[in-house]
Scaffold this motif. Structure first.
Motif, PDB file in Angstrom:
ATOM      1  N   THR A   1     -11.211  54.517   9.314  1.00 30.71           N
ATOM      2  CA  THR A   1     -10.592  54.706   8.009  1.00 30.71           C
ATOM      3  C   THR A   1     -11.647  54.863   6.920  1.00 30.71           C
TER       4      THR A   1
ATOM      5  N   TYR B   1     -12.154  55.669   2.521  1.00 30.70           N
ATOM      6  CA  TYR B   1     -11.473  55.498   1.230  1.00 30.70           C
ATOM      7  C   TYR B   1     -12.296  56.126   0.113  1.00 30.70           C
TER       8      TYR B   1
ATOM      9  N   TYR C   1     -12.489  55.445  -4.072  1.00 30.22           N
ATOM     10  CA  TYR C   1     -12.085  54.642  -5.219  1.00 30.22           C
ATOM     11  C   TYR C   1     -12.721  55.198  -6.471  1.00 30.22           C
TER      12      TYR C   1
ATOM     13  N   LEU D   1      -7.714  52.882  -6.037  1.00 28.96           N
ATOM     14  CA  LEU D   1      -7.711  53.739  -4.861  1.00 28.96           C
ATOM     15  C   LEU D   1      -7.175  55.120  -5.193  1.00 28.96           C
TER      16      LEU D   1
ATOM     17  N   TYR E   1      -7.068  57.761   0.808  1.00 23.25           N
ATOM     18  CA  TYR E   1      -7.682  57.232   2.000  1.00 23.25           C
ATOM     19  C   TYR E   1      -7.232  58.047   3.209  1.00 23.25           C
TER      20      TYR E   1
ATOM     21  N   ILE F   1      -6.918  57.665   7.608  1.00 22.17           N
ATOM     22  CA  ILE F   1      -7.012  56.748   8.736  1.00 22.17           C
ATOM     23  C   ILE F   1      -7.620  57.399   9.976  1.00 22.17           C
TER      24      ILE F   1
ATOM     25  N   LYS G   1      -2.229  59.242   0.033  1.00 18.89           N
ATOM     26  CA  LYS G   1      -2.448  59.089  -1.409  1.00 18.89           C
ATOM     27  C   LYS G   1      -2.521  57.627  -1.793  1.00 18.89           C
TER      28      LYS G   1
ATOM     29  N   ARG H   1     -13.984  51.635   7.068  1.00 20.13           N
ATOM     30  CA  ARG H   1     -13.555  50.399   7.740  1.00 20.13           C
ATOM     31  C   ARG H   1     -13.154  50.718   9.164  1.00 20.13           C
TER      32      ARG H   1
ATOM     33  N   ASP I   1     -10.795  49.940  12.278  1.00 22.23           N
ATOM     34  CA  ASP I   1      -9.401  49.485  12.284  1.00 22.23           C
ATOM     35  C   ASP I   1      -9.248  48.035  12.700  1.00 22.23           C
TER      36      ASP I   1
ATOM     37  N   SER J   1     -11.125  45.600  11.947  1.00 22.23           N
ATOM     38  CA  SER J   1     -11.785  44.687  11.009  1.00 22.23           C
ATOM     39  C   SER J   1     -11.120  44.769   9.645  1.00 22.23           C
ATOM     40  N   TYR J   2     -11.239  43.703   8.873  1.00 26.81           N
ATOM     41  CA  TYR J   2     -10.708  43.701   7.522  1.00 26.81           C
ATOM     42  C   TYR J   2     -11.720  44.199   6.509  1.00 26.81           C
ATOM     43  N   GLU J   3     -12.996  44.229   6.867  1.00 27.80           N
ATOM     44  CA  GLU J   3     -14.051  44.482   5.893  1.00 27.80           C
ATOM     45  C   GLU J   3     -14.243  45.961   5.628  1.00 27.80           C
ATOM     46  N   GLN J   4     -14.326  46.325   4.352  1.00 28.59           N
ATOM     47  CA  GLN J   4     -14.698  47.675   3.959  1.00 28.59           C
ATOM     48  C   GLN J   4     -16.167  47.689   3.567  1.00 28.59           C
TER      49      GLN J   4
ATOM     50  N   PHE K   1     -19.113  49.834   1.562  1.00 27.63           N
ATOM     51  CA  PHE K   1     -19.133  50.767   0.441  1.00 27.63           C
ATOM     52  C   PHE K   1     -20.438  51.560   0.375  1.00 27.63           C
ATOM     53  N   GLY K   2     -20.316  52.791  -0.136  1.00 24.70           N
ATOM     54  CA  GLY K   2     -21.473  53.591  -0.456  1.00 24.70           C
ATOM     55  C   GLY K   2     -22.002  53.243  -1.838  1.00 24.70           C
TER      56      GLY K   2
END
Lengths: 112, 116
Positions: free
Chosen positions: A31, A33, A35, A45, A48, A50, A57, A94, A96, A98-101, A103-104
């Protein structure tokens, strides 16, 4: 380990111009995203995805398009840049399971 | 919808003093959301500081702690003794699930300045 790269780091455009921001990740995450971060407003957001060729959207998708042609990349297009759009755009990914995103570093957009 | 409210603006704390950044949440999409604190140090990207996915549990990292309180719908960030290196912007976030459609809702961020 892995990394998310965003290009360009700084983007300057004219009002009404179509502008594209790019994001690449080598985590092999499912996934991804996009932002938008405005000063004092947190992260909101935009889109995103998947999986490859999927688009969903977010809360702020109007005025933007996105593209996920490969699992590792996710592009965002500002369809017609407006002066009130000056902000930092952050890409994240992320796995799938895991809960953690992750970031760039962000692309800072300035519209003249 | 989902929303997160945290201590707004800037917080200044003297080195070795205690810190609390308040965070409360509201959700209509999930009964027990996942809760996160993210941090952005100067010149660096946004990164996860700690997470708690079970109500009633406490998360901790780098001396910071946060307890998921479902009764008060809060997830306050605390540290007993801050250091200058803790100066950063902190974001509280709510996750609506752990599945493929998981999304995060962020607070507006709190800028912490630690003075020596």
């Amino acid at each position: 380990g892995g990394i998310i790269t965003q290009t360009p780091k700084f983007l300057i455009g004219q009002e009404g111009q179509k502008l594209t921001l790019k994001c690449q990740q080598n985590f092999n995450h499912d996934t991804m995203y996009w932002y938008r971060q405005d000063s004092g407003k947190g992260l909101r957001l935009i889109y995103y995805s998947i999986t490859e060729n999927d688009l969903q959207k977010g809360d702020l998708s109007e005025g933007y398009d996105a593209s996920r042609e490969k699992k590792s990349s996710f592009s965002l297009t500002v369809t017609s840049a407006q002066k009130n759009e000056m902000a930092v755009f952050l890409c994240a990914s992320r796995r799938d399971s895991s809960y953690e995103q992750y970031f760039g570093p962000g692309t800072r957009l300035t519209v003249l | 919808g989902d929303s997160v409210t945290q201590t707004e603006g800037q917080v200044t704390v003297s080195e070795s003093k205690s810190l609390i950044i308040n965070c409360t949440y509201s959700t209509t999409s999930i009964a027990y959301p996942n809760l996160f604190w993210y941090v952005r140090y100067p010149g660096e990207g946004l990164q996860l500081l700690l997470k708690v996915i079970t109500a009633g549990q406490k998360g901790s990292s780098r001396g910071f702690e946060a307890t998921y309180n479902k009764e008060t719908t809060s997830f306050h960030l605390q540290k007993a003794s801050v250091q200058e290196s803790d100066s950063a912007v902190y974001y509280c976030a709510l996750g609506n699930s752990g599945g493929s459609n998981a999304k995060l809702t962020f607070g507006k961020g709190t800028k912490l300045s630690v003075k020596s």
